[in-house]
Design a protein around this motif. Sequence first.
Motif, short mmCIF file in Angstrom:
data_model
loop_
_atom_site.label_atom_id
_atom_site.label_comp_id
_atom_site.label_asym_id
_atom_site.label_seq_id
_atom_site.Cartn_x
_atom_site.Cartn_y
_atom_site.Cartn_z
N ALA A 1 37.33 -38.41 -28.87
CA ALA A 1 38.36 -37.52 -29.38
C ALA A 1 37.76 -36.50 -30.35
N ARG A 2 36.82 -36.95 -31.19
CA ARG A 2 36.16 -36.01 -32.11
C ARG A 2 35.38 -34.96 -31.34
N TRP A 3 34.68 -35.37 -30.31
CA TRP A 3 33.91 -34.41 -29.53
C TRP A 3 34.82 -33.38 -28.85
N ILE A 4 35.97 -33.83 -28.39
CA ILE A 4 36.93 -32.88 -27.80
C ILE A 4 37.41 -31.89 -28.85
N GLN A 5 37.79 -32.38 -30.02
CA GLN A 5 38.29 -31.52 -31.09
C GLN A 5 37.24 -30.54 -31.58
N GLU A 6 35.97 -30.95 -31.52
CA GLU A 6 34.87 -30.10 -31.96
C GLU A 6 34.42 -29.12 -30.87
N GLY A 7 35.02 -29.22 -29.69
CA GLY A 7 34.65 -28.35 -28.59
C GLY A 7 33.36 -28.72 -27.89
N LYS A 8 32.88 -29.94 -28.11
CA LYS A 8 31.62 -30.38 -27.51
C LYS A 8 31.82 -31.06 -26.17
N LEU A 9 33.05 -31.50 -25.89
CA LEU A 9 33.33 -32.27 -24.68
C LEU A 9 34.52 -31.67 -23.96
N ARG A 10 34.33 -31.35 -22.70
CA ARG A 10 35.40 -30.77 -21.89
C ARG A 10 35.81 -31.76 -20.80
N TYR A 11 37.05 -31.65 -20.36
CA TYR A 11 37.52 -32.53 -19.29
C TYR A 11 38.47 -31.74 -18.40
N HIS A 12 38.63 -32.23 -17.18
CA HIS A 12 39.54 -31.60 -16.22
C HIS A 12 40.40 -32.68 -15.59
N GLU A 13 41.67 -32.36 -15.38
CA GLU A 13 42.60 -33.29 -14.73
C GLU A 13 43.20 -32.62 -13.50
N ASP A 14 43.13 -33.30 -12.36
CA ASP A 14 43.86 -32.90 -11.16
C ASP A 14 45.13 -33.74 -11.12
N ILE A 15 46.27 -33.09 -11.25
CA ILE A 15 47.54 -33.81 -11.37
C ILE A 15 48.39 -33.58 -10.13
N VAL A 16 48.75 -34.66 -9.45
CA VAL A 16 49.64 -34.62 -8.29
C VAL A 16 51.05 -34.90 -8.79
N GLU A 17 51.98 -34.04 -8.45
CA GLU A 17 53.37 -34.18 -8.89
C GLU A 17 54.14 -35.14 -7.97
N GLY A 18 54.90 -36.05 -8.58
CA GLY A 18 55.81 -36.89 -7.81
C GLY A 18 55.30 -38.31 -7.62
N PHE A 19 56.05 -39.28 -8.13
CA PHE A 19 55.69 -40.70 -7.99
C PHE A 19 55.49 -41.08 -6.53
N GLU A 20 56.31 -40.51 -5.64
CA GLU A 20 56.24 -40.86 -4.22
C GLU A 20 54.91 -40.45 -3.58
N ASN A 21 54.14 -39.60 -4.25
CA ASN A 21 52.87 -39.12 -3.71
C ASN A 21 51.67 -39.92 -4.23
N THR A 22 51.91 -41.05 -4.89
CA THR A 22 50.81 -41.83 -5.45
C THR A 22 49.81 -42.29 -4.38
N PRO A 23 50.24 -42.85 -3.24
CA PRO A 23 49.25 -43.24 -2.23
C PRO A 23 48.41 -42.07 -1.74
N ARG A 24 49.04 -40.92 -1.55
CA ARG A 24 48.27 -39.75 -1.10
C ARG A 24 47.23 -39.35 -2.13
N ALA A 25 47.59 -39.38 -3.41
CA ALA A 25 46.64 -39.04 -4.46
C ALA A 25 45.46 -40.02 -4.46
N PHE A 26 45.75 -41.30 -4.26
CA PHE A 26 44.71 -42.32 -4.21
C PHE A 26 43.74 -42.05 -3.08
N ILE A 27 44.26 -41.75 -1.92
CA ILE A 27 43.41 -41.49 -0.75
C ILE A 27 42.58 -40.23 -0.95
N GLU A 28 43.18 -39.19 -1.49
CA GLU A 28 42.44 -37.94 -1.72
C GLU A 28 41.33 -38.14 -2.75
N MET A 29 41.58 -38.99 -3.74
CA MET A 29 40.53 -39.30 -4.71
C MET A 29 39.36 -39.99 -4.02
N LEU A 30 39.64 -40.96 -3.13
CA LEU A 30 38.57 -41.64 -2.40
C LEU A 30 37.81 -40.68 -1.49
#
Length: 334
Positions: free
Chosen positions: A293-322
Amino acid sequence: MPTTQKQFQLVARPNGLPKESDFNLVEAPLAAPQQGEVLVKTVYLSVDPYMRGRITGIRTYADPVNIGDVMVGGTVGKVIESRDPSLQPGDLVAGSWGWRDGAVASAAWLRKLDPQVAPVSTALGVLGMPGMTAYFGFLDLCHPKAGETVVVSGAAGAVGSLVGQIAKMHGCRTVGIAGADDKIRYIVDDLGFDAGFNYKTVNDYTEKLKELCPKGIDCYFDNVGGAITDAVFTVLNPFGRVSVCGQISQYNLQQPEPGPRLLGQILVKQLKVEGFIVTRFQDRWPQGIAQMARWIQEGKLRYHEDIVEGFENTPRAFIEMLEGKNTGKMLVKA
């Protein structure tokens, strides 16, 4: 208060890459919380590579998900009703109630989140299990030193993308391996890796590693296994360290993939090769989360999130991740 919940149950063992039909969406009763429990509404669900091993029917480091069971997984939710003084309605918490859109959970097993520190979705990524996998799995097993060369496979994923940045903060030359040109651009241009290559467009992994690592490889963080890992071992320096985090290239194979035997390399180069399950560091997670958390706040650590909308799409998100379609952490917003 809601009296039912939606949940995904495992209904078939996957043969190779999982299919959406291996999971079934059902509605189930939801009991009222008892003393020490809370009722939570799911906000985010995590999909992670380890889940593939949990649905094979074989016990590894944890019990398998049985046919008819709710699929396992990390979650973030909002407290709707509380029977525990430590949590109030409206609080945001992280837990592991699996692929459900709501649940009754023991307050003792939940982590209260502070949205002022970071978006609560990070509790399933950089400030959660994947982040702790990167932090402890790399630093405790590889012991990087300034000036050394670090190679990371699966370098654009939730764990690998963080390992590479931690290595850079420790003064290392960092090379990443991923499966798309845009992922290589991401880790080099956005995350600061020194170099990388797309394994899908390279014919000779060993020669490419020698080109990008002219002084050899001192540390290897292995997320994928297979032919990439075989090649890395030939370029490792004496007394190199290998942290074995995952073998995602092997998870969907119907038959084990034959490969070279690497014990000779371990012997003559006097390598340290160690696998780990991140729960072994569970008692130190607060320390790791605070540092990340400190590294994020200091701008030393970056992250990216791919977010799939909709609970019903959870299996599809799992497969796409694999299938490697995500960059960074793959999440589902319920």
